[in-house]
Write a protein that holds these residues in place. Structure first.
Motif, short mmCIF file in Angstrom:
data_model
loop_
_atom_site.label_atom_id
_atom_site.label_comp_id
_atom_site.label_asym_id
_atom_site.label_seq_id
_atom_site.Cartn_x
_atom_site.Cartn_y
_atom_site.Cartn_z
N LYS A 1 -5.72 -5.61 -8.46
CA LYS A 1 -5.95 -4.65 -7.37
C LYS A 1 -4.72 -4.42 -6.50
N ASN A 2 -3.68 -5.23 -6.70
CA ASN A 2 -2.45 -5.13 -5.90
C ASN A 2 -2.72 -5.20 -4.39
N SER A 3 -3.68 -6.03 -3.99
CA SER A 3 -3.97 -6.17 -2.56
C SER A 3 -2.78 -6.76 -1.81
N ASP A 4 -1.93 -7.51 -2.52
CA ASP A 4 -0.73 -8.06 -1.89
C ASP A 4 0.23 -6.94 -1.47
N ILE A 5 0.27 -5.87 -2.23
CA ILE A 5 1.09 -4.71 -1.84
C ILE A 5 0.56 -4.14 -0.54
N GLY A 6 -0.75 -4.05 -0.41
CA GLY A 6 -1.36 -3.55 0.83
C GLY A 6 -1.00 -4.41 2.03
N VAL B 1 2.56 -3.54 3.02
CA VAL B 1 2.59 -2.25 3.71
C VAL B 1 2.13 -2.43 5.15
N LYS B 2 1.06 -3.22 5.33
CA LYS B 2 0.54 -3.48 6.68
C LYS B 2 1.60 -4.17 7.55
N ALA C 1 3.43 2.84 -2.36
CA ALA C 1 2.41 2.52 -1.35
C ALA C 1 2.93 2.80 0.06
N ARG D 1 2.89 6.59 0.47
CA ARG D 1 1.50 7.05 0.63
C ARG D 1 0.98 6.77 2.03
N ALA D 2 1.46 5.67 2.62
CA ALA D 2 1.03 5.29 3.97
C ALA D 2 1.79 6.08 5.03
#
Length: 194
Positions: A49-54, A57-58, A97, A100-101
């Motif tokens: 899910k690449n939640s680590d990328i999220g 980004v945060k 990412a 996109r953000a």
């Protein structure tokens, strides 16, 4: 938000360093003046899910980061093998990412030969037991990657590493990154020296 700059000059502000592994991702942060890199955290790597990328980004948004350096693990002969390809793909996902953000944050790949080995040695010299290394070694390695990059920027007076451009399905409504003069970056930034 970010402060992309003209060719030959590097961005000023908070920067992140990233050490990508198959299981964990180490993250480090610099001060706004780019003097000192410090370990920030270790994130579990999520290849599905690449939640680590999220999470990255945060952090980039919250810290108002201007640049992210992703470590590029090369062999001692300077060759790029499987782990380097993984780091390159990760850097592309991160660049996409961030775009996109709506964040204008540069992503550069930088040589990270021996960063993890050096991190283990430094932790050992600091008196930490080998079994506790695993908890922090990735973020210490990320700090080493980031410190090396910001030191090289200052010494050379120019940006370092290989710029990573977002390449895939970024919606056309996403802002186009621009340099300080308002122009779109040219392709010459892709070949910056590592």
């Amino acid at each position: 938000m970010g402060s992309t700059t003209n060719a030959g000059v590097y961005p000023r502000g908070i920067k992140l360093g990233v050490d990508v592994g198959t299981v964990r991702v180490g993250v480090a942060v610099s001060d706004p003046d780019g003097i000192l890199a410090t370990p920030l955290k270790t994130i579990g790597r999520d290849t599905k899910k690449n939640s680590d990328i999220g999470v990255l980004v945060k952090h980039a948004a919250e810290l108002q980061a201007v640049q992210v350096f992703v470590g590029l693990p090369r062999t001692m002969k300077g060759e790029e093998r499987g782990s380097a390809q993984m780091a390159g793909a990760y850097a592309e996902l991160l660049a996409e990412a961030l775009l996109r953000a709506g964040l204008d944050v540069l992503v550069n790949l930088v040589d990270e030969r021996l960063s993890t080995v050096t991190a283990h040695r430094n932790l050992h010299e600091a008196g930490m037991s080998s079994k506790n290394h695993r908890k922090v070694v990735d973020q210490v390695a990320a700090a080493g990657i980031l410190q090396h990059a910001i030191d090289m920027q200052k010494a050379r007076g120019t940006d370092v590493g290989r710029r990573v451009q977002a390449q895939s399905d970024v919606p056309s409504s996403a802002p186009t990154p621009r340099d300080a003069s308002g122009s779109e970056p040219d392709s010459s930034t892709r070949g910056l020296q590592l």
